[in-house]
Write a protein that holds these residues in place. Sequence first.
Motif, PDB file in Angstrom:
ATOM      1  N   GLY A 219      -3.660   3.427  -1.534  1.00 56.72           N
ATOM      2  CA  GLY A 219      -3.867   2.645  -2.989  1.00 56.72           C
ATOM      3  C   GLY A 219      -2.895   1.779  -2.609  1.00 56.72           C
ATOM      4  O   GLY A 219      -1.715   1.936  -2.383  1.00 56.72           O
ATOM      5  N   PHE A 220      -3.200   1.019  -3.712  1.00 50.16           N
ATOM      6  CA  PHE A 220      -1.865  -0.068  -4.676  1.00 50.16           C
ATOM      7  C   PHE A 220      -1.863   0.010  -5.722  1.00 50.16           C
ATOM      8  O   PHE A 220      -3.016   0.530  -6.679  1.00 50.16           O
ATOM      9  N   ILE A 221      -0.892  -0.773  -6.509  1.00 53.26           N
ATOM     10  CA  ILE A 221      -0.322  -0.448  -8.051  1.00 53.26           C
ATOM     11  C   ILE A 221      -1.029  -1.878  -8.393  1.00 53.26           C
ATOM     12  O   ILE A 221      -1.164  -2.635  -7.095  1.00 53.26           O
ATOM     13  N   SER A 222      -2.199  -2.261  -9.369  1.00 54.88           N
ATOM     14  CA  SER A 222      -2.267  -3.603  -9.700  1.00 54.88           C
ATOM     15  C   SER A 222      -2.019  -3.826 -10.775  1.00 54.88           C
ATOM     16  O   SER A 222      -1.541  -3.242 -11.316  1.00 54.88           O
ATOM     17  N   ASN A 223      -2.567  -5.141 -11.402  1.00 56.47           N
ATOM     18  CA  ASN A 223      -2.572  -5.580 -12.677  1.00 56.47           C
ATOM     19  C   ASN A 223      -3.812  -4.830 -13.147  1.00 56.47           C
ATOM     20  O   ASN A 223      -4.642  -4.388 -13.008  1.00 56.47           O
ATOM     21  N   LEU A 224      -3.262  -4.969 -14.736  1.00 57.41           N
ATOM     22  CA  LEU A 224      -4.690  -4.450 -15.698  1.00 57.41           C
ATOM     23  C   LEU A 224      -6.199  -4.927 -16.388  1.00 57.41           C
ATOM     24  O   LEU A 224      -5.791  -6.150 -15.620  1.00 57.41           O
TER      25      LEU A 224
ATOM     26  N   HIS B 174      -3.376   4.048  -9.246  1.00 56.69           N
ATOM     27  CA  HIS B 174      -3.464   3.044  -7.567  1.00 56.69           C
ATOM     28  C   HIS B 174      -5.624   2.811  -7.814  1.00 56.69           C
ATOM     29  O   HIS B 174      -6.147   3.954  -8.012  1.00 56.69           O
ATOM     30  N   HIS B 175      -5.526   1.404  -7.120  1.00 61.03           N
ATOM     31  CA  HIS B 175      -6.549   1.218  -6.400  1.00 61.03           C
ATOM     32  C   HIS B 175      -6.958   1.816  -4.992  1.00 61.03           C
ATOM     33  O   HIS B 175      -5.784   1.332  -3.945  1.00 61.03           O
ATOM     34  N   SER B 176      -7.378   2.040  -4.801  1.00 57.84           N
ATOM     35  CA  SER B 176      -8.051   2.567  -3.381  1.00 57.84           C
ATOM     36  C   SER B 176      -9.646   1.946  -2.734  1.00 57.84           C
ATOM     37  O   SER B 176      -9.989   1.398  -1.307  1.00 57.84           O
ATOM     38  N   ARG B 177     -10.198   1.482  -4.007  1.00 60.73           N
ATOM     39  CA  ARG B 177     -11.093   1.213  -3.086  1.00 60.73           C
ATOM     40  C   ARG B 177     -11.166   0.115  -2.980  1.00 60.73           C
ATOM     41  O   ARG B 177     -12.423  -0.285  -1.519  1.00 60.73           O
ATOM     42  N   ASP B 178     -10.733  -1.042  -3.086  1.00 59.85           N
ATOM     43  CA  ASP B 178     -10.729  -2.480  -2.662  1.00 59.85           C
ATOM     44  C   ASP B 178     -10.329  -1.996  -0.824  1.00 59.85           C
ATOM     45  O   ASP B 178     -10.705  -3.424   0.040  1.00 59.85           O
ATOM     46  N   LEU B 179      -9.634  -1.160  -0.370  1.00 59.93           N
ATOM     47  CA  LEU B 179      -8.849  -0.365   0.654  1.00 59.93           C
ATOM     48  C   LEU B 179     -10.378   0.282   1.777  1.00 59.93           C
ATOM     49  O   LEU B 179      -9.883   0.163   3.094  1.00 59.93           O
ATOM     50  N   GLY B 180     -11.788  -0.011   1.209  1.00 62.25           N
ATOM     51  CA  GLY B 180     -12.353   0.524   2.147  1.00 62.25           C
ATOM     52  C   GLY B 180     -12.144   2.530   2.029  1.00 62.25           C
ATOM     53  O   GLY B 180     -13.162   3.239   2.988  1.00 62.25           O
ATOM     54  N   GLU B 181     -11.618   2.741   0.916  1.00 60.20           N
ATOM     55  CA  GLU B 181     -11.159   4.278   1.063  1.00 60.20           C
ATOM     56  C   GLU B 181     -12.449   5.227   0.091  1.00 60.20           C
ATOM     57  O   GLU B 181     -12.484   4.622  -0.510  1.00 60.20           O
TER      58      GLU B 181
ATOM     59  N   ILE C 159       1.168  -1.378  -0.244  1.00 61.60           N
ATOM     60  CA  ILE C 159       0.015  -0.143  -0.048  1.00 61.60           C
ATOM     61  C   ILE C 159       1.072   1.045  -0.254  1.00 61.60           C
ATOM     62  O   ILE C 159       2.088   1.534   0.605  1.00 61.60           O
ATOM     63  N   ILE C 160       0.365   2.040  -1.109  1.00 59.50           N
ATOM     64  CA  ILE C 160       0.924   3.719  -0.840  1.00 59.50           C
ATOM     65  C   ILE C 160       0.275   4.762  -0.459  1.00 59.50           C
ATOM     66  O   ILE C 160      -0.930   4.362  -0.747  1.00 59.50           O
ATOM     67  N   SER C 161       0.582   5.457   0.029  1.00 60.24           N
ATOM     68  CA  SER C 161       0.024   6.550   0.841  1.00 60.24           C
ATOM     69  C   SER C 161       0.537   7.923   0.399  1.00 60.24           C
ATOM     70  O   SER C 161       1.663   8.482   0.735  1.00 60.24           O
TER      71      SER C 161
END
Lengths: 187, 187
Positions: free
Chosen positions: A60-65, A136-143, A9-11
């Motif tokens: 958020g985090f970096i993910s696959n396409l 960066h994806h954030s939704r999966d973290l409840g952001e 996770i990146i902040s």
Amino acid sequence: MESTTNTGIISFFGAEQGPWKIASMQTLIGAPLPEANCLNIQQSAITPDQNSDAKWILRGFISNLRYTHRSEKTMLDAHSKPLGRAAYHAAALIPIQKSKECWNLAQDERRRIFEEDSKHIQQSAEYLQYISRQLHHSRDLGEAFDFLTWFEFAPEHTEKFDALCAILRKTEEWQYVTREIDIRLLK
Amino acid sequence: MESTTNTGIISFFGAEQGPWKIASMQTLIGAPLPEANCLNIQQSAITPDQNSDAKWILRGFISNLRYTHRSEKTMLDAHSKPLGRAAYHAAALIPIQKSKECWNLAQDERRRIFEEDSKHIQQSAEYLQYISRQLHHSRDLGEAFDFLTWFEFAPEHTEKFDALCAILRKTEEWQYVTREIDIRLLK
């Protein structure tokens, strides 16, 4: 004991001090974020109690396409430039939230909106020569936001970046955006 | 200060005590996990220093559907049963890791392997009447495994669950699995 320690996770957090000077924070849709002077980026999931200086923290985090097809990936891989280029002193962080309606769609419906209807990849392609970016994806973290996209470019190409934003904001995809803040930065 | 506090991360950990008794841990592909008596599930991202009793900790989050098309989602929504049914005393936790090669594929290539080639959804459909399940994503968190799938079913339907596992393990999709542990549990 088998367990990982780094969560990937990146902040991104706004504070008084930091390597990126916030030039402007423009709230385009929904609620604003508190004003801050500078942006910090940390490769971990920081929490408010760890950073009393922070005005806001976005993770958020970096993910696959998740939507890109083979022909598009081949094109993107050939033309994308990495972050951290010496001349790219300007940056933008654009947190976006999409509607619940959008997230309840099936994968093929979201893909159709993203590319067949909105031509997100096709219309962005010509800008890859000027602009580096990382999603960066954030939704999966409840952001609060679903995506944090980070862009870097040379200050003289700011108009190119503005043109790209204007194109995307007119698309069918953007009809599903329920919150968007355009944060511009200088190093 | 704008920041969320709950990360949406769920932790599964093996320990001496816990609500689910581990009946067996079968390593099918790759390295095993240390033996443990019981499984615990916690709605947060726990770390080894917080749980000295834990033999291993696996973390993941629930996400939106990433491969399911509209017609498939409609079918799944109509036939899926929620977790926590009174008669479903048996459970399985199956952590899976897929190859780097698989993750470097484009979205349409991964979808083709998952459903057009492997018929993952189509072949699983008839088992929805016996088995409840929830997929958790782990790869984006830098975890050793990419997916943690949790299944619940009545003990008398264990053979149905074994049959479903056997079908999936013969698919093209499973050619990309580089680590798999089948953990069976009883409440």
